[in-house]
Motif scaffolding. Structure first.
Motif, PDB file in Angstrom:
ATOM      1  N   GLY A 141       0.783  -1.234   0.000  1.00 12.42           N
ATOM      2  CA  GLY A 141       0.000   0.000   0.000  1.00 12.42           C
ATOM      3  C   GLY A 141       0.809   1.275   0.000  1.00 12.42           C
ATOM      4  O   GLY A 141       0.311   2.329  -0.404  1.00 12.42           O
ATOM      5  N   ALA A 146       2.578   4.279  -4.379  1.00 17.50           N
ATOM      6  CA  ALA A 146       1.567   5.028  -5.132  1.00 17.50           C
ATOM      7  C   ALA A 146       1.300   4.345  -6.469  1.00 17.50           C
ATOM      8  O   ALA A 146       0.153   4.299  -6.935  1.00 17.50           O
ATOM      9  N   ARG A 195      -1.193   1.528  -5.932  1.00 19.09           N
ATOM     10  CA  ARG A 195      -2.557   2.024  -5.730  1.00 19.09           C
ATOM     11  C   ARG A 195      -3.133   2.548  -7.041  1.00 19.09           C
ATOM     12  O   ARG A 195      -4.303   2.306  -7.369  1.00 19.09           O
ATOM     13  N   HIS A 196      -2.332   3.281  -7.798  1.00 25.01           N
ATOM     14  CA  HIS A 196      -2.812   3.824  -9.068  1.00 25.01           C
ATOM     15  C   HIS A 196      -3.164   2.699 -10.043  1.00 25.01           C
ATOM     16  O   HIS A 196      -4.125   2.820 -10.819  1.00 25.01           O
ATOM     17  N   GLU A 249      -6.493   1.357  -9.168  1.00 25.97           N
ATOM     18  CA  GLU A 249      -7.493   2.346  -9.574  1.00 25.97           C
ATOM     19  C   GLU A 249      -7.723   2.276 -11.085  1.00 25.97           C
ATOM     20  O   GLU A 249      -8.869   2.329 -11.553  1.00 25.97           O
ATOM     21  N   TRP A 297     -10.400  -1.023  -3.339  1.00 22.74           N
ATOM     22  CA  TRP A 297      -9.250  -1.505  -2.593  1.00 22.74           C
ATOM     23  C   TRP A 297      -9.172  -0.867  -1.220  1.00 22.74           C
ATOM     24  O   TRP A 297      -9.726   0.210  -0.972  1.00 22.74           O
ATOM     25  N   VAL A 307      -5.814  -0.622   1.573  1.00 20.36           N
ATOM     26  CA  VAL A 307      -4.415  -1.018   1.758  1.00 20.36           C
ATOM     27  C   VAL A 307      -3.814  -0.310   2.967  1.00 20.36           C
ATOM     28  O   VAL A 307      -4.235   0.790   3.337  1.00 20.36           O
ATOM     29  N   ILE A 324      -0.819   1.710   4.979  1.00 13.80           N
ATOM     30  CA  ILE A 324       0.158   2.740   4.648  1.00 13.80           C
ATOM     31  C   ILE A 324       1.005   3.022   5.890  1.00 13.80           C
ATOM     32  O   ILE A 324       0.711   2.528   6.984  1.00 13.80           O
ATOM     33  N   ASP A 338      -0.042  11.999  -3.689  1.00 14.76           N
ATOM     34  CA  ASP A 338       0.713  11.066  -4.534  1.00 14.76           C
ATOM     35  C   ASP A 338       0.651  11.440  -6.011  1.00 14.76           C
ATOM     36  O   ASP A 338       0.859  10.613  -6.884  1.00 14.76           O
ATOM     37  N   TYR A 371      -4.479   3.272   7.104  1.00 16.39           N
ATOM     38  CA  TYR A 371      -4.941   2.656   5.863  1.00 16.39           C
ATOM     39  C   TYR A 371      -5.520   3.719   4.925  1.00 16.39           C
ATOM     40  O   TYR A 371      -5.996   4.776   5.363  1.00 16.39           O
ATOM     41  N   SER A 430      -8.343   3.739   1.511  1.00 25.72           N
ATOM     42  CA  SER A 430      -9.319   2.927   0.786  1.00 25.72           C
ATOM     43  C   SER A 430     -10.140   3.817  -0.138  1.00 25.72           C
ATOM     44  O   SER A 430     -10.509   4.929   0.228  1.00 25.72           O
ATOM     45  N   ASN A 431     -10.425   3.292  -1.326  1.00 23.00           N
ATOM     46  CA  ASN A 431     -11.275   4.035  -2.250  1.00 23.00           C
ATOM     47  C   ASN A 431     -12.716   3.552  -2.210  1.00 23.00           C
ATOM     48  O   ASN A 431     -13.465   3.714  -3.182  1.00 23.00           O
TER      49      ASN A 431
END
Length: 442
Positions: A203, A206, A209-210, A213, A219, A221, A223, A290, A320, A322-323
C-alpha cells in the motif's frame, strides 16, 4: 471397503477438471499420488518421506512429476482459480495480496537471499513468495504463489539459468508488479471479487494504488503513518512569483497528524473465540499526496479516498487508505480492512499442514509446482468443509464456516514490523475432524 471407495472417488471426482488439462496419462497418474502425500499424515511433506508413506519403491517418479519443465502447469493454475471462484467467489469476496517467506539454510535454492523473513521475524536467508488469496466470510482459498527474485538473482543471469528460471522471469520486478500480473491473470480467468486488500508492504506504493485504480477495482491497503495527505477540499491555485504551474492552497500533512485530531470510536468487526473483536477507529475523507512533484519533494493531491486509523488495545496504531465509496460506514470500513487477516491463517496452514515450506528442490519449476499442489490440496479441504456445512442443513442466514480446514496458531511477526498483526482465528476443526470419507483418501 465401501467407505474407502467413497473417499477415493470423492478426491478423484473433484480432481477430474485438473486431470483433464494435464495431458499425458503419467501426469494424471502422479498428480493424485502427490496430493495424497500432501494431504496425508506425517510431519514432513518432502519427496522421500511422502514416497515412503505412499508405499512407493522410490521417489524418482514423484521428483520427475514435480520438477520436470517439459510440461506446462498454467492450465492447472487457471483451473485452481475456477474452483476457488466456485467455492468463495462473488461480489462480496475479497482478493488479499500479501507475501510469505520460506526459510532456507543454503544459498543454491532459487530466489534465496538475505531478506525479511516473517516466519522468523528478522532478516534471514529465505525465499519470498507473493501470494493472492480469494476469501469470503473468512473462508480463504489461495489462488497464486509466485516467487520474488531479489536483485542478487536478477543481476546474475548464470545463476538464474542454473536454477531453471524462465528468461521472462529474470527481469527485475517488485512484489507489487508481480502481484498485479497475477491479478490480471486471475481476472482474465474469470475470478470474481469485490475488493482488493493488501498490507503496507504494497500500500505504500503510489504506483500500486494507481494500478488498482486504473483497473477499476475497489481496494483497501495499509500505509505508513507519515503518508502525506491533503484535506478533501484542497484547491489548485495560481502560484505567487513567476511559476506557472498551479499549486495546492494548503500544505500536505502526515496521516498520523490528521487522524490525531479526530474522535476515535470503538468498532467491532466480527465475533472471535473470546467475544467480539474490536478496536478504536477514526476515518476521514482526504486527497492523497501522490500526484506529480511540485516542489521540495512535495506531491500534488491525487484522488479522494478514505484515510482510516486503527487504535488497538495494545496501544499500537495502524493506518490505511481505501477508495470505498464516501457513504461507507465506519463499521464497513473496519470490516473490510480487517478481512485481510485470513491470508495469514492460510499461509500458516499451507506450511504446517500441507508442507509448502518442505520442498527441498532448488529449481524454479519444482518450487512453483510444489506450491501449486499445496494450493490444490488446500482448495480440496475447503471444498470438503463447505460441502459438509451444507449437508448439516444450516440455514442460509447462518454464518458459513470460518477459517480453513485445520486449526493452527498464527505465525508471530517481529515486534514493530509494519504488517497488520495476526488475529487468533476462530477455532476450526483439525483434519481428524473432517468428513470420514477424507480419511479413506489419506
Amino acid at each position: 471397503m465401501d467407505q474407502d471407495r467413497e473417499g477415493t472417488d470423492g478426491l478423484d471426482t473433484w480432481l477430474a477438471p485438473f486431470l483433464a488439462v494435464m495431458g499425458r496419462k503419467t501426469r494424471r497418474t502422479w498428480a493424485p499420488f502427490y496430493l495424497r502425500g500432501l494431504l496425508g499424515p506425517g510431519d514432513r511433506k518432502s519427496l522421500q518421506p511422502m514416497a515412503a508413506r505412499l508405499g512407493l519403491p522410490g521417489h524418482d517418479q514423484l521428483q520427475h512429476f514435480i520438477a520436470s519443465p517439459a510440461w506446462d502447469d498454467r492450465p492447472l493454475w487457471t483451473e485452481l482459480g475456477r474452483q476457488a471462484d466456485r467455492l468463495v467467489g462473488g461480489c462480496d469476496a475479497c482478493l488479499v495480496i500479501d507475501d510469505t517467506a520460506l526459510p532456507k539454510k543454503g544459498t543454491l535454492s532459487v530466489g534465496v537471499a538475505r531478506q525479511y523473513c516473517g516466519a522468523l521475524g528478522k532478516q534471514a536467508n529465505c525465499q519470498s513468495l507473493v501470494s493472492l488469496t480469494l476469501a469470503q466470510n473468512e473462508v480463504p482459498v489461495p489462488v497464486a504463489l509466485r516467487l520474488f527474485l531479489p536483485e542478487a538473482w536478477t543481476s546474475d543471469p548464470g545463476r538464474c539459468v542454473q536454477a531453471g528460471v524462465p528468461e521472462a522471469a529474470t527481469v527485475s520486478r517488485s512484489k507489487g508488479e508481480i502481484a498485479l500480473s497475477e491479478l490480471d491473470r486471475l481476472q482474465t480467468a474469470g475470478l470474481r471479487f469485490g475488493t482488493v486488500l493488501a498490507d503496507a508492504g504494497y500500500g505504500v506504493s503510489a504506483a500500486f494504488r494507481h494500478a488498482l485504480e486504473a483497473r477499476g477495482l475497489r481496494w483497501a491497503v495499509g500505509i505508513v503513518r507519515n503518508q502525506k495527505v491533503y484535506a478533501a477540499n484542497v484547491q489548485l491555485v495560481p502560484p505567487t512569483g513567476r511559476a506557472r504551474k498551479l499549486v495546492p492552497d494548503q500544505e500536505p500533512r502526515d496521516a498520523e497528524t490528521v487522524l490525531a485530531d479526530l474522535p476515535w470510536r470503538r468498532v467491532a468487526w466480527r465475533q472471535g473465540t473470546k467475544g467480539k473483536l474490536s478496536a478504536r477507529f477514526a476515518a476521514i475523507r482526504v486527497r492523497v499526496g501522490d500526484g506529480p512533484v511540485w516542489g521540495n519533494n512535495r506531491h500534488l493531491p491525487g484522488a479522494e479516498v478514505w484515510l482510516v486509523g486503527e487504535w488497538r488495545s495494545s496501544g499500537e496504531r495502524k493506518y490505511y487508505l481505501s477508495n470505498l465509496p464516501p457513504e461507507t460506514s465506519r463499521r464497513a470500513l473496519a470490516g473490510t480492512i480487517k478481512a485481510r487477516w485470513v491470508c495469514e491463517q492460510a499461509h500458516q496452514q499451507l506450511k504446517e499442514e500441507l508442507g509448502l515450506d518442505h520442498f527441498e528442490g532448488r529449481s524454479w519449476t519444482g518450487l512453483h509446482r510444489h506450491a501449486l499442489m499445496t494450493c490444490i490440496a488446500y482448495a480440496y479441504l475447503q471444498h470438503l468443509r463447505l460441502a459438509e456445512h451444507h449437508r448439516t442443513g444450516r440455514g442460509k442466514n447462518e454464518d458459513p464456516p470460518s477459517g480453513a480446514a485445520t486449526i493452527t496458531q498464527p505465525t508471530r511477526r517481529a515486534a514493530g514490523h509494519h504488517r497488520t498483526a495476526v488475529r487468533q482465528p476462530r477455532p476450526t476443526r483439525p483434519v481428524s475432524a473432517l468428513p470420514k470419507a477424507l480419511h479413506a483418501v489419506l
